[in-house]
Design a protein around this motif. Structure first.
Motif, short mmCIF file in Angstrom:
data_model
loop_
_atom_site.label_atom_id
_atom_site.label_comp_id
_atom_site.label_asym_id
_atom_site.label_seq_id
_atom_site.Cartn_x
_atom_site.Cartn_y
_atom_site.Cartn_z
N ALA A 20 14.13 42.21 30.19
CA ALA A 20 15.28 42.44 29.31
C ALA A 20 16.13 41.18 29.25
CB ALA A 20 16.11 43.60 29.86
N ALA A 21 16.94 41.07 28.21
CA ALA A 21 17.81 39.90 28.09
C ALA A 21 18.74 39.83 29.29
CB ALA A 21 18.63 40.01 26.81
N ALA A 22 18.97 38.61 29.77
CA ALA A 22 19.78 38.44 30.96
C ALA A 22 21.23 38.83 30.72
CB ALA A 22 19.72 36.99 31.43
N HIS A 23 21.69 38.66 29.53
CA HIS A 23 23.09 38.91 29.22
C HIS A 23 23.17 39.77 27.97
CE1 HIS A 23 22.76 34.92 31.24
NE2 HIS A 23 23.32 35.70 32.13
N PRO A 24 22.98 41.09 28.15
CA PRO A 24 22.75 41.97 27.03
C PRO A 24 23.97 42.38 26.22
CG PRO A 24 22.71 43.22 29.07
CD PRO A 24 22.87 41.77 29.44
N GLY A 25 25.11 41.84 26.48
CA GLY A 25 26.27 42.24 25.70
C GLY A 25 27.47 42.42 26.59
N HIS A 26 28.60 42.68 26.02
CA HIS A 26 29.81 42.78 26.82
C HIS A 26 29.80 44.04 27.68
CE1 HIS A 26 31.84 39.25 25.38
NE2 HIS A 26 31.42 39.54 24.18
N ALA A 27 30.02 43.84 28.96
CA ALA A 27 30.00 44.94 29.91
C ALA A 27 31.35 45.60 29.97
CB ALA A 27 29.62 44.39 31.29
N ALA A 28 31.39 46.83 30.47
CA ALA A 28 32.65 47.55 30.45
C ALA A 28 32.94 48.38 31.68
CB ALA A 28 32.67 48.46 29.21
N SER A 29 32.10 48.36 32.69
CA SER A 29 32.31 49.27 33.81
C SER A 29 31.69 48.75 35.09
CB SER A 29 31.72 50.64 33.48
OG SER A 29 30.30 50.55 33.44
N LEU A 30 31.95 49.48 36.16
CA LEU A 30 31.32 49.19 37.44
C LEU A 30 29.80 49.27 37.32
CD1 LEU A 30 31.46 48.84 40.57
CD2 LEU A 30 31.61 51.33 40.72
N ALA A 31 29.32 50.29 36.61
CA ALA A 31 27.87 50.45 36.44
C ALA A 31 27.27 49.25 35.72
CB ALA A 31 27.57 51.73 35.68
N ASP A 32 27.96 48.73 34.71
CA ASP A 32 27.47 47.55 34.01
C ASP A 32 27.42 46.35 34.95
OD1 ASP A 32 27.05 48.64 31.39
OD2 ASP A 32 29.21 48.69 31.14
N GLY A 33 28.43 46.22 35.79
CA GLY A 33 28.42 45.14 36.76
C GLY A 33 27.28 45.27 37.75
N LEU A 34 27.01 46.50 38.19
CA LEU A 34 25.91 46.72 39.14
C LEU A 34 24.57 46.37 38.53
CD1 LEU A 34 27.04 50.12 40.69
CD2 LEU A 34 26.70 47.99 41.95
N GLY A 41 40.11 43.47 27.83
CA GLY A 41 41.08 44.50 28.14
C GLY A 41 41.74 44.38 29.50
N GLY A 42 41.75 43.19 30.06
CA GLY A 42 42.55 42.98 31.25
C GLY A 42 41.77 42.89 32.54
N PHE A 43 42.55 42.65 33.59
CA PHE A 43 41.96 42.38 34.89
C PHE A 43 41.33 43.63 35.50
CE2 PHE A 43 42.10 41.74 39.49
CZ PHE A 43 41.40 40.56 39.58
N GLY A 44 41.84 44.81 35.19
CA GLY A 44 41.30 46.05 35.77
C GLY A 44 39.84 46.25 35.44
N GLY A 45 39.50 46.06 34.15
CA GLY A 45 38.10 46.18 33.74
C GLY A 45 37.25 45.12 34.39
N PHE A 46 37.79 43.90 34.48
CA PHE A 46 37.04 42.82 35.11
C PHE A 46 36.80 43.13 36.58
CE2 PHE A 46 37.07 39.01 37.74
CZ PHE A 46 35.92 38.38 37.27
N ALA A 47 37.82 43.68 37.26
CA ALA A 47 37.70 43.95 38.70
C ALA A 47 36.55 44.92 38.96
CB ALA A 47 39.00 44.51 39.23
N ALA A 48 36.42 45.98 38.14
CA ALA A 48 35.33 46.93 38.33
C ALA A 48 33.99 46.26 38.07
CB ALA A 48 35.52 48.12 37.39
N PHE A 49 33.90 45.48 37.00
CA PHE A 49 32.68 44.77 36.66
C PHE A 49 32.31 43.78 37.78
CE2 PHE A 49 30.74 41.15 34.15
CZ PHE A 49 29.51 41.76 33.96
N ALA A 50 33.31 43.05 38.28
CA ALA A 50 33.07 42.06 39.34
C ALA A 50 32.63 42.73 40.63
CB ALA A 50 34.32 41.23 39.57
N LEU A 51 33.22 43.88 40.96
CA LEU A 51 32.80 44.61 42.14
C LEU A 51 31.33 44.99 42.02
CD1 LEU A 51 33.50 46.00 44.82
CD2 LEU A 51 34.15 48.02 43.49
N GLY A 52 30.93 45.40 40.82
CA GLY A 52 29.53 45.77 40.59
C GLY A 52 28.58 44.61 40.73
#
Length: 198
Positions: free
Chosen positions: A23-37, A141-152
């Motif tokens: 699959a493409a390495a960077h499939p689109g803008h992520a939005a959640s912890l699951a996307d980060g994981l 949409g801000g640091f909160g969304g990034f934090a979940a994505f980064a945790l993932g």
């Protein structure tokens, strides 16, 4: 022979990793912890590089210091992702990521010949490009969304490093030539990615 069976299993694991990473390495803008994981798991470039860091750490560093390779990678990854979130970008990031896989393969193949400090510096440098890519894929949409994505993506990255450490422990009795083969296999994957992006 036991070594040939282990080597065959390692080659099969690399092949499965390749299949998982088609699959493409960077499939689109992520939005959640699951996307980060899932983000590091969906790209062969991320997958190979992060497992290779674990392999290199197990081969190049003393047992009590093997955590340093993954720690350096994760720290540089997060720093670069935050920089990308702040608007920092570099040209040719995707090419640099593919080249970093080649470099990681070379590190695995030459783990015993490359000084540990130089290896750690190279590990950190490769992580910067992966972090820039992760940061560029972070949700709006801000640091909160990034934090979940980064945790993932941090959790998945650490898991891939641990997989590399585990695999190296299983393969520790292989001769140096076999490790050269494993490193060459990782590097060949990187060259294929690089050729596809040129």
């Amino acid at each position: 022979m036991k070594h040939s069976r282990i080597l065959s299993r390692a080659a099969a694991a690399l092949a499965l990793a390749g299949a998982a990473g088609t699959a493409a390495a960077h499939p689109g803008h992520a939005a959640s912890l699951a996307d980060g994981l899932t983000h590091p798991l969906l790209g062969l470039d991320h997958l190979l590089a992060m497992v290779a860091v674990g392999l290199w750490s197990a081969r190049a560093l003393p047992a009590q210091q093997r955590w340093q390779g993954p720690a350096v990678f994760v720290a540089a990854l997060l720093a670069a992702a935050l920089a990308a979130l702040g608007g920092v970008s570099l040209p040719g990031v995707e090419l640099s990521i593919a080249a970093s896989v080649v470099l990681c393969g070379a590190l695995v193949a030459g783990a015993r010949e490359i000084p540990a400090r130089a290896g750690l510096a190279l590990v950190g440098a490769t992580a910067l490009f992966h972090g820039l890519a992760h940061g560029a894929e972070a949700p709006m949409g801000g640091f909160g969304g990034f934090a979940a994505f980064a945790l993932g993506f941090t959790a998945s990255t650490a898991a891939l490093h641990l997989a590399g450490l585990w695999l190296a422990a299983r393969l520790q009795r292989l001769p140096a030539l076999a490790w050269s083969f494993i490193g060459a296999a990782v590097g060949t994957g990187g060259l294929a990615l690089l050729a596809a992006r040129l």
